[in-house]
Design a protein around this motif. Structure first.
Motif, mmCIF file in Angstrom:
data_model
loop_
_atom_site.group_PDB
_atom_site.id
_atom_site.type_symbol
_atom_site.label_atom_id
_atom_site.label_comp_id
_atom_site.label_asym_id
_atom_site.label_seq_id
_atom_site.Cartn_x
_atom_site.Cartn_y
_atom_site.Cartn_z
ATOM 1 N N VAL A 1 -80.831 -64.423 17.971
ATOM 2 C CA VAL A 1 -80.094 -65.472 18.715
ATOM 3 C C VAL A 1 -79.485 -65.078 18.877
ATOM 4 C CG1 VAL A 1 -78.671 -67.527 18.425
ATOM 5 C CG2 VAL A 1 -80.315 -67.525 16.828
ATOM 6 N N PRO A 2 -78.072 -64.483 18.677
ATOM 7 C CA PRO A 2 -76.803 -63.766 20.026
ATOM 8 C C PRO A 2 -77.656 -62.757 21.050
ATOM 9 C CG PRO A 2 -76.976 -62.843 17.722
ATOM 10 C CD PRO A 2 -77.522 -64.111 17.701
ATOM 11 N N LEU A 3 -78.601 -61.977 20.269
ATOM 12 C CA LEU A 3 -79.534 -61.195 21.355
ATOM 13 C C LEU A 3 -80.267 -61.404 22.258
ATOM 14 C CD1 LEU A 3 -81.427 -58.497 18.911
ATOM 15 C CD2 LEU A 3 -79.299 -57.778 20.511
ATOM 16 N N ARG A 4 -80.475 -62.563 22.101
ATOM 17 C CA ARG A 4 -81.779 -63.929 23.384
ATOM 18 C C ARG A 4 -80.364 -64.402 24.347
ATOM 19 N NH1 ARG A 4 -85.458 -64.557 18.604
ATOM 20 N NH2 ARG A 4 -83.766 -66.534 18.345
ATOM 21 N N ARG A 5 -79.854 -65.059 23.273
ATOM 22 C CA ARG A 5 -78.393 -64.781 24.235
ATOM 23 C C ARG A 5 -77.787 -63.954 25.199
ATOM 24 N NH1 ARG A 5 -73.876 -66.730 20.047
ATOM 25 N NH2 ARG A 5 -72.732 -66.752 22.363
ATOM 26 N N GLN A 6 -77.374 -62.807 24.560
ATOM 27 C CA GLN A 6 -77.198 -61.433 25.398
ATOM 28 C C GLN A 6 -78.040 -61.430 26.628
ATOM 29 O OE1 GLN A 6 -76.923 -58.805 22.651
ATOM 30 N NE2 GLN A 6 -74.161 -57.961 23.256
ATOM 31 N N GLU A 7 -79.698 -61.256 26.100
ATOM 32 C CA GLU A 7 -80.445 -61.123 27.677
ATOM 33 C C GLU A 7 -80.461 -62.477 28.461
ATOM 34 O OE1 GLU A 7 -85.367 -60.077 27.312
ATOM 35 O OE2 GLU A 7 -84.529 -61.089 25.967
ATOM 36 N N ALA B 1 -70.736 -65.603 29.305
ATOM 37 C CA ALA B 1 -72.099 -65.780 28.258
ATOM 38 C C ALA B 1 -72.478 -64.277 27.495
ATOM 39 C CB ALA B 1 -73.019 -66.150 28.651
ATOM 40 N N TYR B 2 -72.587 -63.435 28.307
ATOM 41 C CA TYR B 2 -72.040 -62.160 27.160
ATOM 42 C C TYR B 2 -71.577 -61.560 26.095
ATOM 43 C CZ TYR B 2 -73.999 -57.694 26.339
ATOM 44 O OH TYR B 2 -74.725 -56.268 25.220
ATOM 45 N N VAL B 3 -70.386 -61.511 26.706
ATOM 46 C CA VAL B 3 -68.643 -60.352 26.252
ATOM 47 C C VAL B 3 -69.684 -61.659 24.871
ATOM 48 C CG1 VAL B 3 -66.692 -60.613 25.914
ATOM 49 C CG2 VAL B 3 -68.186 -59.887 27.406
ATOM 50 N N GLU B 4 -69.141 -62.947 24.845
ATOM 51 C CA GLU B 4 -69.532 -64.171 23.651
ATOM 52 C C GLU B 4 -70.089 -63.156 22.716
ATOM 53 O OE1 GLU B 4 -67.202 -66.381 23.154
ATOM 54 O OE2 GLU B 4 -65.670 -66.600 24.872
ATOM 55 N N ALA B 5 -71.866 -63.814 23.661
ATOM 56 C CA ALA B 5 -72.702 -63.317 22.509
ATOM 57 C C ALA B 5 -72.517 -61.681 21.879
ATOM 58 C CB ALA B 5 -73.877 -64.053 23.420
ATOM 59 N N ASP B 6 -71.791 -60.907 22.995
ATOM 60 C CA ASP B 6 -71.909 -59.467 22.159
ATOM 61 C C ASP B 6 -71.236 -59.395 20.898
ATOM 62 O OD1 ASP B 6 -70.039 -57.423 21.600
ATOM 63 O OD2 ASP B 6 -70.699 -56.756 23.871
ATOM 64 N N CYS B 7 -70.036 -60.065 20.671
ATOM 65 C CA CYS B 7 -68.692 -61.006 19.614
ATOM 66 C C CYS B 7 -69.516 -61.300 18.512
ATOM 67 C CB CYS B 7 -67.472 -61.748 20.551
ATOM 68 S SG CYS B 7 -66.330 -61.184 19.407
ATOM 69 N N ASP C 1 -75.766 -52.374 30.864
ATOM 70 C CA ASP C 1 -77.241 -52.609 29.674
ATOM 71 C C ASP C 1 -77.462 -50.792 28.885
ATOM 72 O OD1 ASP C 1 -78.142 -53.802 32.614
ATOM 73 O OD2 ASP C 1 -78.739 -51.554 33.576
ATOM 74 N N ALA C 2 -76.119 -50.569 29.043
ATOM 75 C CA ALA C 2 -76.499 -49.325 27.870
ATOM 76 C C ALA C 2 -75.759 -50.200 26.610
ATOM 77 C CB ALA C 2 -75.076 -48.165 27.977
ATOM 78 N N SER C 3 -74.727 -51.185 26.503
ATOM 79 C CA SER C 3 -73.966 -51.816 25.246
ATOM 80 C C SER C 3 -75.294 -52.800 25.181
ATOM 81 C CB SER C 3 -73.389 -52.817 26.118
ATOM 82 O OG SER C 3 -72.883 -53.822 25.162
ATOM 83 N N PHE C 4 -76.044 -53.790 25.774
ATOM 84 C CA PHE C 4 -77.460 -54.050 25.398
ATOM 85 C C PHE C 4 -78.730 -53.671 24.509
ATOM 86 C CE2 PHE C 4 -81.502 -56.856 26.089
ATOM 87 C CZ PHE C 4 -80.946 -57.959 25.811
ATOM 88 N N ARG C 5 -78.974 -52.342 25.500
ATOM 89 C CA ARG C 5 -79.596 -51.092 24.274
ATOM 90 C C ARG C 5 -79.256 -51.352 23.485
ATOM 91 N NH1 ARG C 5 -79.669 -48.351 28.080
ATOM 92 N NH2 ARG C 5 -78.477 -46.714 27.487
ATOM 93 N N GLU C 6 -77.973 -50.422 22.951
ATOM 94 C CA GLU C 6 -77.322 -50.550 21.445
ATOM 95 C C GLU C 6 -77.638 -51.698 20.810
ATOM 96 O OE1 GLU C 6 -75.372 -46.842 23.687
ATOM 97 O OE2 GLU C 6 -73.852 -48.895 23.058
ATOM 98 N N HIS C 7 -77.506 -52.806 21.431
ATOM 99 C CA HIS C 7 -77.754 -53.907 20.178
ATOM 100 C C HIS C 7 -79.009 -54.052 19.318
ATOM 101 C CE1 HIS C 7 -73.729 -55.979 21.797
ATOM 102 N NE2 HIS C 7 -73.011 -55.014 21.434
ATOM 103 N N HIS C 8 -79.821 -53.767 20.617
ATOM 104 C CA HIS C 8 -80.968 -53.760 20.039
ATOM 105 C C HIS C 8 -81.254 -52.760 19.273
ATOM 106 C CE1 HIS C 8 -83.975 -57.022 21.867
ATOM 107 N NE2 HIS C 8 -82.465 -57.019 23.004
ATOM 108 N N GLU C 9 -80.795 -51.522 19.149
ATOM 109 C CA GLU C 9 -80.944 -49.943 18.325
ATOM 110 C C GLU C 9 -80.577 -50.639 17.118
ATOM 111 O OE1 GLU C 9 -79.367 -46.994 20.633
ATOM 112 O OE2 GLU C 9 -81.310 -47.256 22.088
#
Length: 210
Positions: free
Chosen positions: A110-116, A126-132, A174-182
């Motif tokens: 869910v948070p990953l899809r919100r980040q995307e 919205a990205y930062v909220e989903a990140d946290c 972009d790197a932050s989002f990629r690292e979350h997936h990893e």
């Protein structure tokens, strides 16, 4: 609106502007400014400023009103250190428990899809909220409510730091989002060491730009 509600409104409004960086570190802030923006009297705004001062977000001065406190390198290091301790502990517990991949996906998907979606919309807030929320979900998977409580206490400081770091460039975002997936993939296969390696990079990126 009651006095308490007005004070809460002034507090939430001003704090949100500090967290998002709309009011940057070092910015001068006057009670009258917030009064005018929210159409409130001086008393609730003064109460809000006292709360923000107690949280060390602003420094009050009888002559200059208030100044927004910047995020110091020391504060950033302290926040990231505590976040790392809590998150590594949670990941170790998850790896030991070995949940089904579907459970991890249900928590982190869910948070990953919100980040995307936030990335696609160019919505940093919205990205930062989903990140946290992603990292909070990892802590929750660890099953330690005390750790979850302490992680929540860090939320406002993490949000402010994330806004500061992630607004620096699209490459960092972009790197932050990629690292979350990893990290999610590592957790899904119970790879605590792999998660820790990605987390080290993730946190060092934040520390280096804070």
């Amino acid at each position: 609106m009651t006095g308490q509600a007005a004070a809460e409104r002034a507090y939430a409004y001003t704090k949100q502007r500090i967290i998002t960086g709309d009011l940057a570190g070092g910015a001068r802030l006057a009670e009258g400014q917030i009064c005018d923006e929210l159409e409130l009297s001086r008393t609730p705004v003064h109460e809000a400023f006292l709360r923000l001062s107690a949280e060390r977000l602003i420094t009050l001065s009888s002559r200059q009103g208030a100044t927004v406190n910047p995020v110091s390198p020391g504060e950033a290091a302290d926040v990231l250190e505590m976040r790392g301790v809590l998150e590594r502990s949670a990941v170790a517990r998850v790896a030991a428990r070995r949940p089904e991949a579907a459970e991890v996906e249900a928590a982190l998907g869910v948070p990953l899809r919100r980040q995307e979606a936030a990335l696609a919309a160019g919505d940093l807030g919205a990205y930062v909220e989903a990140d946290c929320d992603f990292h909070a979900a990892v802590i929750a998977l660890g099953g330690n409510p005390i750790a979850a409580h302490f992680f929540d206490l860090l939320r406002d400081r993490q949000l402010r730091l994330a806004h500061l770091v992630l607004s620096s460039s699209q490459v960092v975002l972009d790197a932050s989002f990629r690292e979350h997936h990893e990290m999610a993939a590592c957790l899904g296969r119970h790879d605590a060491a792999g998660y820790g390696a990605v987390l080290d990079l993730h946190l060092s990126r934040h520390q280096g730009l804070a």
